[in-house]
Design a protein around this motif. Sequence first.
Motif, PDB file in Angstrom:
ATOM      1  N   ASN A 136     -25.238   6.689  27.903  1.00 22.87           N
ATOM      2  CA  ASN A 136     -25.731   6.413  29.254  1.00 22.87           C
ATOM      3  C   ASN A 136     -26.154   4.939  29.345  1.00 22.87           C
ATOM      4  N   TYR A 137     -25.728   4.275  30.392  1.00 19.65           N
ATOM      5  CA  TYR A 137     -26.083   2.866  30.574  1.00 19.65           C
ATOM      6  C   TYR A 137     -26.534   2.634  32.005  1.00 19.65           C
ATOM      7  N   THR A 138     -27.659   1.941  32.140  1.00 18.05           N
ATOM      8  CA  THR A 138     -28.190   1.560  33.446  1.00 18.05           C
ATOM      9  C   THR A 138     -28.186   0.041  33.552  1.00 18.05           C
ATOM     10  N   VAL A 139     -27.521  -0.483  34.559  1.00 13.02           N
ATOM     11  CA  VAL A 139     -27.439  -1.925  34.775  1.00 13.02           C
ATOM     12  C   VAL A 139     -28.836  -2.458  35.084  1.00 13.02           C
ATOM     13  N   GLN A 140     -29.252  -3.504  34.370  1.00 10.65           N
ATOM     14  CA  GLN A 140     -30.626  -4.000  34.468  1.00 10.65           C
ATOM     15  C   GLN A 140     -30.821  -5.101  35.503  1.00 10.65           C
ATOM     16  N   ASP A 141     -29.767  -5.870  35.824  1.00 13.26           N
ATOM     17  CA  ASP A 141     -29.928  -6.947  36.795  1.00 13.26           C
ATOM     18  C   ASP A 141     -28.571  -7.259  37.419  1.00 13.26           C
ATOM     19  N   GLY A 142     -28.593  -8.174  38.363  1.00 11.11           N
ATOM     20  CA  GLY A 142     -27.357  -8.545  39.047  1.00 11.11           C
ATOM     21  C   GLY A 142     -27.082  -7.660  40.241  1.00 11.11           C
ATOM     22  N   PRO A 143     -25.921  -7.826  40.875  1.00 17.39           N
ATOM     23  CA  PRO A 143     -25.592  -7.067  42.089  1.00 17.39           C
ATOM     24  C   PRO A 143     -25.553  -5.551  41.871  1.00 17.39           C
ATOM     25  N   ALA A 144     -25.259  -5.107  40.630  1.00 15.85           N
ATOM     26  CA  ALA A 144     -25.143  -3.674  40.346  1.00 15.85           C
ATOM     27  C   ALA A 144     -26.429  -3.090  39.768  1.00 15.85           C
ATOM     28  N   ARG A 145     -27.514  -3.834  39.844  1.00 15.82           N
ATOM     29  CA  ARG A 145     -28.783  -3.338  39.301  1.00 15.82           C
ATOM     30  C   ARG A 145     -29.111  -1.960  39.876  1.00 15.82           C
ATOM     31  N   GLY A 146     -29.522  -1.037  38.978  1.00 14.18           N
ATOM     32  CA  GLY A 146     -29.843   0.317  39.404  1.00 14.18           C
ATOM     33  C   GLY A 146     -28.682   1.286  39.297  1.00 14.18           C
ATOM     34  N   LEU A 147     -27.505   0.774  38.952  1.00 11.41           N
ATOM     35  CA  LEU A 147     -26.346   1.635  38.773  1.00 11.41           C
ATOM     36  C   LEU A 147     -26.382   2.226  37.373  1.00 11.41           C
ATOM     37  N   GLY A 148     -26.273   3.559  37.287  1.00 16.11           N
ATOM     38  CA  GLY A 148     -26.282   4.238  35.998  1.00 16.11           C
ATOM     39  C   GLY A 148     -24.991   5.001  35.782  1.00 16.11           C
ATOM     40  N   LEU A 149     -24.439   4.879  34.590  1.00 12.75           N
ATOM     41  CA  LEU A 149     -23.192   5.554  34.239  1.00 12.75           C
ATOM     42  C   LEU A 149     -23.404   6.351  32.960  1.00 12.75           C
ATOM     43  N   GLY A 150     -22.919   7.590  32.953  1.00 11.11           N
ATOM     44  CA  GLY A 150     -23.030   8.426  31.769  1.00 11.11           C
ATOM     45  C   GLY A 150     -21.705   9.088  31.448  1.00 11.11           C
ATOM     46  N   LEU A 151     -21.402   9.177  30.163  1.00 10.02           N
ATOM     47  CA  LEU A 151     -20.170   9.821  29.720  1.00 10.02           C
ATOM     48  C   LEU A 151     -20.469  10.630  28.468  1.00 10.02           C
ATOM     49  N   GLY A 152     -20.039  11.903  28.476  1.00 15.54           N
ATOM     50  CA  GLY A 152     -20.269  12.778  27.336  1.00 15.54           C
ATOM     51  C   GLY A 152     -18.983  13.415  26.851  1.00 15.54           C
TER      52      GLY A 152
END
Length: 698
Positions: free
Chosen positions: A601-617
Motif C-alpha cells: 500500500n502506498y499513499t502519495v505524500q506531496d505534489g498534485p496527487a497528495r492523498g492518493l492511496g493505492l493498494g495491491l494484494g
Amino acid sequence: MRIRIVLLAASSILAVSAASAQQNTSTTTLDEIVIDGQAAGQRGVVTTDGYVATSGRSATKTDTPLLETPMSISTVTQAQLDDRRPQSLLEALAFTPGARVGTYGFDPRYDAFTIRGIDVTNTGVFRDGLRQINSPNGLFRLEPYGLEAISILRGPTASLYGASSSAGIVDLISKRPTATPFREVEVQTGSFGRLQGSFDLSGPVNGDERFLYRLTGLVRDADTVIGAVKDNRVFIAPAFTWRPTEATTLTFLSEYMNSTTGGTAAYINAYAPYVDRNGVVTSKSIGATRVFGGDGRYNAFRQDQWRIGYELDHRFNETFTLRQRLRYSQLSNNQQYVFAGSPGLTREENSGLVVDTSLETRLRTGEIDHKLLTGVDVTYLTYQSREGYGGTIGVDPDFASRVRQTQTMTGIYAQDQLSWRNWRLTLGGRYDWLSSRFARGFPAAGVTDYAREDGKFSGRAALSYVADSGLAPYISYGTSFTPNPGAVLSGGVAVPTTGEQVEAGVKYDLPGRNMSLRAAVFSIRQENAVVYEVVQGINRQVQLDLRSQGFELEGIASLANGLSFQASYSYNDARILKLTPETVGNRLSSVPYHMASAWLNYTVQDGPARGLGLGLGVRYVGSSLGDNLNRPVLDNKPRTLIDASIRYDLENLNPQWRGLRLQVNATNLLNEMRQTCTVGFCYFDEGRKVIASLRYRW
C-alpha cells in the motif's frame, strides 16, 4: 424497503455533515485529528503503529511487547482494516501466515477456516479475550466494521484460555470508546446490488473524560454471486467507559446483529461409484457442477445474535492489578435449505456466559523480575437444535430430531513471566474441569442421553533471548485441551480434543524503523480433533488424530514515506494418524503445502496527487487434495488471487471537503473461480467483488 430508507438517511447525514464542514471552514481552521485505534483507558489491549503491532494482551493477558512474547503472533491492525476493507472474518485473515481461508469456497453462512492445517472454526475464535460460545450450527458471525484489531496467536494457548485449539486462537478486539472525539459516516455500493450505510461515533460524554462512549452501526442490503443467496445485515454496537479514578476503568461492550443469507450456498456435485479396500461400493463426489444445489423459493438463513459484557481493570498499586472480563451471549437461527430436491429446516439456539478474573502481581526476587498472573474462569454453554426434512418446497417440514446439550467448564491458571537481563522465560499451567450433558430425541425412538466428566492439565513453557539489536530467538512447548459441542457420528458426546506443539522461531524489529520480521518452525500432534466428513452425502462430525508440521515467514512495515506492506509464506504438511484404515498417513483434506501472500500500500505524500492511496494484494494458494482418501480426481489446483484498492482524500481537491474520502476496493480482481473440494464435497470460489465507498470523518 426499510433498509433502503435507512441507507437514504445515512446518505443525507453524510451530505449535511459535508455541507456543515464547508460552512465552518470559511471561518474556522479545524485541528487535525489522528486516530491510532487505541482506546482511552485500555492501554495494552493492542498497541499499533500503522500496519505494525508492538504490544498486546492477547498472548499473555498482560501488556507485553510482542518482541518479548515467545510465540507466533500476527495482528490485523485498524490501518489494515481501513485499507483492505474486509467484509468477513475470512477476508480479514486472508493475508495472515498459516491461515487457510476459502476451504469451502464461497459460503457466507459460516466463518470456516484453519490455522496450521487444523480447523479452528468452532474452538479457535475468541472475542476480547473470552471464548466465543458456539454450537454445531450456531456460530456467531463477525462484522469487521465493529473491530479495532484482530490478534492471531499460533500454537497452544490453553494454559491461559482453557478451551482452545492446539493450532491457536483468533482474538477479535472490539472497538472501544476513545478520549479523542471521533465521528464517521459512510455509504457504500458495489457488486451484486450492494447498498450499505454505516456510522462510528465516539468521544467523551459532555466533555467529561471520566465518561466515554462509542456507538457503531451498519445496515446492508445486498445479493451475492449466487442469486438465491442474500447478504443482508443490521448491526449495532454500543460501548461505554467509566473511569472514576486513574486506577479504575470499567468498560461495557455490547452488540446486536441480524443477518440473512442463504441456507444453501453450494453447487450440485457429480458422483461416481467408489470401491473401498473391503469391496464395499459407495457413491462419492468427483467434482462440482455449475448448477446451484438449492432452491431460491426456500433458501433463507436468518440469524439473530447479541452479546453484552464488561471489562474491569483496577490497579491497587505498582504491584497488584485486578482484571475481570464477563460476557453473556445469545444466538438464534432459522435455516431453510434444499438438498437433493427435498427441503430441510434447522432451528438452533444457544446461549452462554463466560467470566474470567485474574490478578497480576509484579515483583522482584534478586535480579529477576516477575510478572505473575493468577486467575479463574468459568464457561457455561447451552444449546438446542431441531431438524426436519422432506415435504413440499416452501413449507416448513415437521421436526424429526431434537438435540439439547449443556457444557460447564471451570479452570484455574497461573503464569509467570520472568525477566533476567536479556532473557525471558514464560511458564504457565492450568487445570480444567468439564461437565457435559447431551440428549438426542427422535419421535419413534425416544430420547438418548449421554454424559461426560473430564479433567485436564495444560501447560506452556517458553524461553527467548531479546538482544539489544532487536533480534529475539525463542523456543516454546505447549499443550491444549478443547471440549467439543455436539455428538459424533458413532454416537455419544464428542471426546475432548487434546494436543501438543513444539515451536522454535526468531523475531526481529529493525532498529529505528517501523518494521518487523518473523520466522517460526513448528510440529503439532492433536488427538480426537472434531472435523466434518461427508458421510452418505451429508456432512457429519467425526473425530481424528493428526500431525501437522511446517514453517512460516512474515514481514510487515509502515514507513514514513507512505509505504506499508505485509508479506508472508507458509509451508504446512498435515497428516492423518487415525480416522479410517484407508486414510492413515494421508494428507489432510484441503491443506496445501504452500501458501504465500503480499499486500503493498502506498499513499502519495506531496505534489498534485497528495492523498492518493493505492493498494495491491496477491494471494497464492498451492495445490491440495479434496478428500481424506486423497483421490486424484478431487485434486485442488493451485490458484493466485489479486486484490486491489484505490482511495483519495477529497480535501486535496478542495479544502472545504476536508474529511471526505472516496475509496474503491476489489477482491479477486481477475475473477478467478476455481473449484475447491474439502472432505469429499466440492465448491467454487467467490468471483470478483468491487465495493465503492464515500466516507466523511470529522
